[in-house]
Scaffold this motif. Sequence first.
Motif, PDB file in Angstrom:
ATOM      1  N   ALA A  48      76.625 -44.673  87.809  1.00 18.87           N
ATOM      2  CA  ALA A  48      75.265 -45.215  87.777  1.00 18.87           C
ATOM      3  C   ALA A  48      74.487 -44.621  86.604  1.00 18.87           C
ATOM      4  CB  ALA A  48      74.553 -44.926  89.095  1.00 18.87           C
ATOM      5  N   ARG A  49      74.657 -43.321  86.365  1.00 19.74           N
ATOM      6  CA  ARG A  49      73.974 -42.685  85.232  1.00 19.74           C
ATOM      7  C   ARG A  49      74.555 -43.202  83.902  1.00 19.74           C
ATOM      8  NH1 ARG A  49      70.898 -38.198  86.463  1.00 19.74           N
ATOM      9  NH2 ARG A  49      71.095 -37.381  88.595  1.00 19.74           N
ATOM     10  N   LEU A  50      75.866 -43.310  83.831  1.00 15.98           N
ATOM     11  CA  LEU A  50      76.512 -43.708  82.580  1.00 15.98           C
ATOM     12  C   LEU A  50      76.144 -45.138  82.187  1.00 15.98           C
ATOM     13  CD1 LEU A  50      78.577 -43.294  80.280  1.00 15.98           C
ATOM     14  CD2 LEU A  50      80.352 -44.045  81.875  1.00 15.98           C
ATOM     15  N   PHE A  51      76.157 -46.056  83.167  1.00 17.68           N
ATOM     16  CA  PHE A  51      75.925 -47.469  82.859  1.00 17.68           C
ATOM     17  C   PHE A  51      74.476 -47.891  83.063  1.00 17.68           C
ATOM     18  CE2 PHE A  51      80.545 -47.520  84.143  1.00 17.68           C
ATOM     19  CZ  PHE A  51      81.022 -47.735  82.858  1.00 17.68           C
ATOM     20  N   ALA A  52      73.567 -46.894  83.208  1.00 17.75           N
ATOM     21  CA  ALA A  52      72.143 -47.238  83.298  1.00 17.75           C
ATOM     22  C   ALA A  52      71.693 -47.944  82.030  1.00 17.75           C
ATOM     23  CB  ALA A  52      71.311 -45.981  83.537  1.00 17.75           C
ATOM     24  N   GLU A  53      72.325 -47.609  80.921  1.00 14.58           N
ATOM     25  CA  GLU A  53      72.109 -48.316  79.665  1.00 14.58           C
ATOM     26  C   GLU A  53      73.439 -48.930  79.237  1.00 14.58           C
ATOM     27  OE1 GLU A  53      70.134 -46.038  76.640  1.00 14.58           O
ATOM     28  OE2 GLU A  53      69.195 -44.755  78.148  1.00 14.58           O
ATOM     29  N   ASP A  54      73.360 -49.995  78.482  1.00 19.35           N
ATOM     30  CA  ASP A  54      74.568 -50.713  78.064  1.00 19.35           C
ATOM     31  C   ASP A  54      75.398 -49.833  77.128  1.00 19.35           C
ATOM     32  OD1 ASP A  54      76.474 -52.614  77.635  1.00 19.35           O
ATOM     33  OD2 ASP A  54      75.270 -53.814  76.243  1.00 19.35           O
ATOM     34  N   VAL A  55      76.694 -49.689  77.435  1.00 14.98           N
ATOM     35  CA  VAL A  55      77.570 -48.885  76.583  1.00 14.98           C
ATOM     36  C   VAL A  55      78.606 -49.742  75.873  1.00 14.98           C
ATOM     37  CG1 VAL A  55      77.311 -46.876  78.099  1.00 14.98           C
ATOM     38  CG2 VAL A  55      79.252 -48.430  78.430  1.00 14.98           C
ATOM     39  N   THR A  56      78.563 -51.060  76.070  1.00  6.95           N
ATOM     40  CA  THR A  56      79.632 -51.909  75.548  1.00  6.95           C
ATOM     41  C   THR A  56      79.690 -51.928  74.022  1.00  6.95           C
ATOM     42  OG1 THR A  56      78.160 -53.835  75.716  1.00  6.95           O
ATOM     43  CG2 THR A  56      79.638 -53.400  77.570  1.00  6.95           C
ATOM     44  N   ASP A  57      78.572 -51.643  73.344  1.00  7.27           N
ATOM     45  CA  ASP A  57      78.565 -51.673  71.889  1.00  7.27           C
ATOM     46  C   ASP A  57      78.626 -50.284  71.263  1.00  7.27           C
ATOM     47  OD1 ASP A  57      78.449 -54.452  71.711  1.00  7.27           O
ATOM     48  OD2 ASP A  57      76.263 -54.472  71.908  1.00  7.27           O
ATOM     49  N   LEU A  58      78.748 -49.252  72.073  1.00 10.64           N
ATOM     50  CA  LEU A  58      78.759 -47.888  71.540  1.00 10.64           C
ATOM     51  C   LEU A  58      80.152 -47.508  71.071  1.00 10.64           C
ATOM     52  CD1 LEU A  58      76.565 -45.981  74.163  1.00 10.64           C
ATOM     53  CD2 LEU A  58      75.865 -46.918  71.944  1.00 10.64           C
ATOM     54  N   PRO A  59      80.269 -46.763  69.959  1.00 10.39           N
ATOM     55  CA  PRO A  59      81.587 -46.265  69.532  1.00 10.39           C
ATOM     56  C   PRO A  59      82.106 -45.219  70.505  1.00 10.39           C
ATOM     57  CG  PRO A  59      79.860 -45.316  68.170  1.00 10.39           C
ATOM     58  CD  PRO A  59      79.203 -46.344  69.028  1.00 10.39           C
ATOM     59  N   VAL A  60      83.408 -44.924  70.415  1.00 17.09           N
ATOM     60  CA  VAL A  60      84.033 -44.051  71.396  1.00 17.09           C
ATOM     61  C   VAL A  60      83.416 -42.656  71.398  1.00 17.09           C
ATOM     62  CG1 VAL A  60      85.872 -43.345  69.803  1.00 17.09           C
ATOM     63  CG2 VAL A  60      86.261 -43.234  72.262  1.00 17.09           C
ATOM     64  N   GLY A  61      83.004 -42.150  70.234  1.00 14.67           N
ATOM     65  CA  GLY A  61      82.394 -40.821  70.194  1.00 14.67           C
ATOM     66  C   GLY A  61      81.108 -40.765  70.980  1.00 14.67           C
ATOM     67  N   GLU A  62      80.262 -41.796  70.844  1.00 19.93           N
ATOM     68  CA  GLU A  62      78.997 -41.818  71.563  1.00 19.93           C
ATOM     69  C   GLU A  62      79.223 -42.054  73.053  1.00 19.93           C
ATOM     70  OE1 GLU A  62      75.213 -41.351  72.512  1.00 19.93           O
ATOM     71  OE2 GLU A  62      76.103 -40.917  70.548  1.00 19.93           O
ATOM     72  N   VAL A  63      80.201 -42.886  73.409  1.00 18.01           N
ATOM     73  CA  VAL A  63      80.537 -43.069  74.827  1.00 18.01           C
ATOM     74  C   VAL A  63      80.965 -41.747  75.439  1.00 18.01           C
ATOM     75  CG1 VAL A  63      82.159 -44.160  76.420  1.00 18.01           C
ATOM     76  CG2 VAL A  63      81.121 -45.504  74.599  1.00 18.01           C
ATOM     77  N   THR A  64      81.789 -40.970  74.707  1.00 19.32           N
ATOM     78  CA  THR A  64      82.244 -39.673  75.211  1.00 19.32           C
ATOM     79  C   THR A  64      81.061 -38.737  75.445  1.00 19.32           C
ATOM     80  OG1 THR A  64      84.356 -39.902  74.043  1.00 19.32           O
ATOM     81  CG2 THR A  64      83.710 -37.685  74.715  1.00 19.32           C
ATOM     82  N   ARG A  65      80.158 -38.652  74.480  1.00 20.00           N
ATOM     83  CA  ARG A  65      79.005 -37.758  74.645  1.00 20.00           C
ATOM     84  C   ARG A  65      78.126 -38.195  75.811  1.00 20.00           C
ATOM     85  NH1 ARG A  65      79.624 -37.666  68.993  1.00 20.00           N
ATOM     86  NH2 ARG A  65      78.390 -39.571  68.719  1.00 20.00           N
ATOM     87  N   ARG A  66      77.903 -39.501  75.937  1.00 14.48           N
ATOM     88  CA  ARG A  66      77.066 -39.976  77.039  1.00 14.48           C
ATOM     89  C   ARG A  66      77.746 -39.712  78.379  1.00 14.48           C
ATOM     90  NH1 ARG A  66      74.117 -45.774  76.801  1.00 14.48           N
ATOM     91  NH2 ARG A  66      73.262 -44.691  74.983  1.00 14.48           N
ATOM     92  N   ALA A  67      79.057 -39.897  78.458  1.00  5.60           N
ATOM     93  CA  ALA A  67      79.772 -39.648  79.714  1.00  5.60           C
ATOM     94  C   ALA A  67      79.722 -38.171  80.083  1.00  5.60           C
ATOM     95  CB  ALA A  67      81.220 -40.117  79.584  1.00  5.60           C
ATOM     96  N   ARG A  68      79.826 -37.285  79.104  1.00  8.18           N
ATOM     97  CA  ARG A  68      79.747 -35.853  79.406  1.00  8.18           C
ATOM     98  C   ARG A  68      78.356 -35.467  79.893  1.00  8.18           C
ATOM     99  NH1 ARG A  68      83.130 -33.700  74.079  1.00  8.18           N
ATOM    100  NH2 ARG A  68      85.221 -34.080  74.964  1.00  8.18           N
ATOM    101  N   ARG A  69      77.339 -36.033  79.258  1.00  9.98           N
ATOM    102  CA  ARG A  69      75.975 -35.743  79.722  1.00  9.98           C
ATOM    103  C   ARG A  69      75.773 -36.270  81.140  1.00  9.98           C
ATOM    104  NH1 ARG A  69      74.532 -37.255  74.303  1.00  9.98           N
ATOM    105  NH2 ARG A  69      73.928 -39.346  75.034  1.00  9.98           N
ATOM    106  N   ALA A  70      76.328 -37.440  81.441  1.00 14.19           N
ATOM    107  CA  ALA A  70      76.205 -37.990  82.792  1.00 14.19           C
ATOM    108  C   ALA A  70      76.915 -37.098  83.804  1.00 14.19           C
ATOM    109  CB  ALA A  70      76.784 -39.404  82.833  1.00 14.19           C
TER     110      ALA A  70
END
Length: 578
Positions: A188-210
Amino acid sequence: MDHNDVSTPSAVDAVGTDVAAVLERDPFSLAAPLAELSRDDLVAMTAAESEVVIAATQRLTNALAAVQTAAITSFADSVDRDLDRYREDRRRDFEARRDDAEARGVSFTERWFPIPGEEQFAAAALAPLLHISPRAMSSRIRRARRIDHEMSGTWQGARSGDLEPYRTDAIVRASEPLEDEHLEEFEARLFAEDVTDLPVGEVTRRARRAAVATDRASVEEVAARARRKRAVSCGPHRDVPGMTSWRLILPTETSRQMWAAVDELAREYHQARRDAGDPVTMDQARADAFADLVLSRATVETSVELVVPVAAMMGEGSPAAPTRTAGGSGTPGPPGPAPGESSPRSSPGLYRYGEHLSPAETLRREGCTDDLILSWVSGVDLHRASLFEAELCLHLTRDLEVSGNPHLSHAPPAPLRPPRGTPSGPAAHVAAWFVPGHADAARVGALLPADLTALLADPDTRIRVVGSDPSTGTISTDSTDAYRPGRTVARRVRRRDGTCRFPGCGALVDRTQLDHVTPYPQGRTEVTNLVCLCTTHHGFKHHAGWRLTMTPDGECTWTAPTGRTHTTRPRRVHSLSV
């Protein structure tokens, strides 16, 4: 009507007219039009059409990966259920035998053996199918189960074609410190904002913060435990022969200090070499500095194995080829016994097996008094050889054009003397050694010709000469009547196998056990009946329903409990060295 103004529909139009249109389609609706594209269609595509096909194939790949993830989970769950039933059946049978013995007043000495490596059963079955190691397959199953059972949002993102496998994997990795009950909040925290257009590095950082925001204590606990998993490993460079990649896993503070030490020495190297007219980059200087810091604290001994395909040198007409006539007819036939000898084992066209004495014993018996040669060949590194093998090995090393190493600097090449009892014939030289394109060095990769020549020229390098079968490329055999193989036999088996011989397992031989393919004493303790197995797969063979057969040249056939068969083959040393 001007037909030149009419555009011909492209085969790509069935896939999509632009990338935006492709991204709106169901991934599996793209499968049929993509399959219809011929090679000519693909070659003739414009840049815009190529972009459409790239987007479509990736979208379909994402969805297929999600489907495969669900299938992997279903397979593993099914294997576990079968394993539970099998375990219960074994336990009931064991208890029934025990109760029957007690009822008859008979001593019951049988021990209960748990099924080894139960958690790896599914991985062992799937790894050969996907051509990866069982360890990698175990990790893949664990993550597949996590996505399929607990992370429906991530799975659905992949199934809809919006998440590539590498971004899906980054999300799952970031979630691993969390317990299953926290994964719904994590998504829920990770997909609160759209991640479909984010590069893998930014997805990784957002997932770790979540993950940290979901359960900080669990993440910190995992980080503290990770200090116990510090490690160092190395392996062949993925792309460049002659190079090795190292991997260090260390606490950040230790790494900070190490980097400072390497960087300081590297700056000295960089300045000194630039002043000397031999400029290097800072990356090159750091690599040299790191190597020097490590090697300055150790003394390293190097051994090089020279593999001799002995029988390959025994062509018809060679002075060492046994060509006695059979029955006086003048037709070449199997060699007969020499005077005073019993009939030797032999095959037409192959070398004659001699007495299996040590090389030093065979040479001394023939009058050799060269202390250097006798002391060299008497080492335990050389296998027990026939007279011909010993002479041939020495002859070949005489021809090796490397100076500096006393073991490789004998006399100039001389005609090879045939074994006793072989008719005399014209003298002939055996071809000289040559340095191969590369030679295998266990664990670290390939040595280039220049590296190998330098090693052979080093007086401190130890030389081993081993014989091999010329047709199969495997190390030749030896045997013993004992249960445990001697050092010579064990060394040959490990040289032949290189790794655990279970399908897909890459455990190096120094982490394996030697196992009899046909149980001892029905099967002899010899190279053709011994195989290298890691602890887990050794247990699979004896207690988990896997069956193994092996041909004399070392080809293993494994039959899984499901009935599927897999084949593994020994290292071909002729492709690695000469």
